[in-house]
Design an enzyme around this catalytic site. Structure first.
Site: not given
Ligand code: DGP
Length: 116
Positions: A30-32, A97, A101-103
């Site tokens: 799950r996205d943070i 990041v 990654h696929m959202h």
């Molecule tokens: P992007 O902008 O496409 O690179 O999305 C990066 C996503 O990663 C963003 O929606 C927040 C998520 N994210 C960043 N750091 C962490 C983390 O440490 N844990 C989790 N679960 N999500 C993270």
């Protein structure tokens, strides 16, 4: 050699994350900072920094991202209503990041694709 990100630590279980699926090829968690009721990131276990770094060797794992996305959408109960899959690349794409990654976003009507 590309530099690891926090996502490599999540894959190895070195930092906490709410992991919803993991196998030899991919990890989903799950996205943070969720942008929708369901917001899950599905990532290759192999470090590929951006879509620009994808090669023919990655076809299997990238196809697997979609298979896993469909499975998770079913598990989350959002498959029938629908959802959105997004992959950002570099600065103009809004990538933060550098481990592709696929959202997987869903759980409500998501509106137009882009807000510019
Ligand atoms: P992007 O902008 O496409 O690179 O999305 C990066 C996503 O990663 C963003 O929606 C927040 C998520 N994210 C960043 N750091 C962490 C983390 O440490 N844990 C989790 N679960 N999500 C993270």
């Amino acid at each position: 050699m590309a530099e690891e990100t926090i996502f490599s630590k999540i894959i190895r279980g070195e930092i906490p994350a709410n992991i919803v699926f993991q196998d030899d090829l991919v990890t989903a968690f799950r996205d943070i900072s969720p942008q929708a009721p369901t917001h899950i990131l599905i990532i290759p276990n192999k470090l590929i920094p951006t879509v620009n770094d994808v090669t023919a060797e990655d076809e299997q794992v990238l196809g697997h991202l979609f298979v896993v996305a469909a499975k998770i959408a079913q598990q989350e109960g959002i498959a029938e209503d629908g959802y959105r899959l997004v992959m950002n690349c570099n600065k103009h794409g809004g990538q933060e990041v550098f481990h592709i990654h696929m959202h997987l976003l869903g759980g409500k009507p998501l509106g137009p694709l882009l807000s510019l």
